[in-house]
Design a protein around this motif. Sequence first.
Motif, PDB file in Angstrom:
ATOM      1  N   THR A 127       4.635   9.928 121.486  1.00  0.00           N
ATOM      2  CA  THR A 127       4.941  11.164 120.775  1.00  0.00           C
ATOM      3  C   THR A 127       3.808  11.483 119.813  1.00  0.00           C
ATOM      4  OG1 THR A 127       6.147  10.008 119.046  1.00  0.00           O
ATOM      5  CG2 THR A 127       7.422  10.800 120.911  1.00  0.00           C
TER       6      THR A 127
ATOM      7  N   ARG B 297       6.554  19.231 117.425  1.00  0.00           N
ATOM      8  CA  ARG B 297       7.697  19.682 118.223  1.00  0.00           C
ATOM      9  C   ARG B 297       7.350  20.968 118.959  1.00  0.00           C
ATOM     10  NH1 ARG B 297      12.664  17.238 117.315  1.00  0.00           N
ATOM     11  NH2 ARG B 297      12.662  15.817 115.578  1.00  0.00           N
ATOM     12  N   ASN B 298       7.971  21.148 120.126  1.00  0.00           N
ATOM     13  CA  ASN B 298       7.836  22.388 120.888  1.00  0.00           C
ATOM     14  C   ASN B 298       8.749  23.446 120.284  1.00  0.00           C
ATOM     15  OD1 ASN B 298       6.027  21.266 122.759  1.00  0.00           O
ATOM     16  ND2 ASN B 298       7.719  20.395 123.926  1.00  0.00           N
ATOM     17  N   ARG B 299       8.660  24.655 120.774  1.00  0.00           N
ATOM     18  CA  ARG B 299       9.482  25.748 120.255  1.00  0.00           C
ATOM     19  C   ARG B 299      10.971  25.511 120.484  1.00  0.00           C
ATOM     20  NH1 ARG B 299       7.266  31.484 121.529  1.00  0.00           N
ATOM     21  NH2 ARG B 299       7.538  31.826 119.314  1.00  0.00           N
ATOM     22  N   ASP B 300      11.309  24.778 121.555  1.00  0.00           N
ATOM     23  CA  ASP B 300      12.728  24.522 121.841  1.00  0.00           C
ATOM     24  C   ASP B 300      13.269  23.306 121.085  1.00  0.00           C
ATOM     25  OD1 ASP B 300      11.435  22.516 123.199  1.00  0.00           O
ATOM     26  OD2 ASP B 300      12.405  22.883 125.120  1.00  0.00           O
ATOM     27  N   GLY B 301      12.450  22.648 120.281  1.00  0.00           N
ATOM     28  CA  GLY B 301      12.888  21.510 119.482  1.00  0.00           C
ATOM     29  C   GLY B 301      12.582  20.159 120.077  1.00  0.00           C
ATOM     30  N   SER B 302      12.120  20.117 121.320  1.00  0.00           N
ATOM     31  CA  SER B 302      11.773  18.835 121.926  1.00  0.00           C
ATOM     32  C   SER B 302      10.420  18.361 121.403  1.00  0.00           C
ATOM     33  CB  SER B 302      11.753  18.953 123.449  1.00  0.00           C
ATOM     34  OG  SER B 302      10.769  19.876 123.854  1.00  0.00           O
ATOM     35  N   ARG B 303      10.174  17.086 121.501  1.00  0.00           N
ATOM     36  CA  ARG B 303       8.916  16.524 120.990  1.00  0.00           C
ATOM     37  C   ARG B 303       7.779  16.668 121.994  1.00  0.00           C
ATOM     38  NH1 ARG B 303       9.129  13.867 116.069  1.00  0.00           N
ATOM     39  NH2 ARG B 303      11.236  13.220 115.534  1.00  0.00           N
ATOM     40  N   GLN B 304       6.579  16.842 121.472  1.00  0.00           N
ATOM     41  CA  GLN B 304       5.395  16.865 122.325  1.00  0.00           C
ATOM     42  C   GLN B 304       4.974  15.424 122.591  1.00  0.00           C
ATOM     43  OE1 GLN B 304       2.321  19.170 120.492  1.00  0.00           O
ATOM     44  NE2 GLN B 304       3.314  21.108 120.954  1.00  0.00           N
ATOM     45  N   THR B 305       4.699  15.121 123.845  1.00  0.00           N
ATOM     46  CA  THR B 305       4.311  13.756 124.206  1.00  0.00           C
ATOM     47  C   THR B 305       3.026  13.764 125.023  1.00  0.00           C
ATOM     48  OG1 THR B 305       5.640  13.839 126.216  1.00  0.00           O
ATOM     49  CG2 THR B 305       6.696  12.922 124.254  1.00  0.00           C
TER      50      THR B 305
END
Length: 61
Positions: A24, A28-36
């Motif tokens: 990680t 965070r992405n716009r939808d709330g998920s983490r960027q990996t």
Amino acid sequence: MAQPTPARARICADCDGFPLVAITTGLRNRDGSRQTLTATCPACKGHGHTPPASLLARVGR
């Protein structure tokens, strides 16, 4: 009668059989998920096991 068992593949000593990992970045992405970021083991090239010693090239005498 006993059944022969197939030879097990040798687990890579560098990655211990976990050749692909997700790291990680803390963002965070716009939808709330983490960027990996994904990373592969350079020793086994993402396979998780190494070839048997008999398949390796022998050098010298």
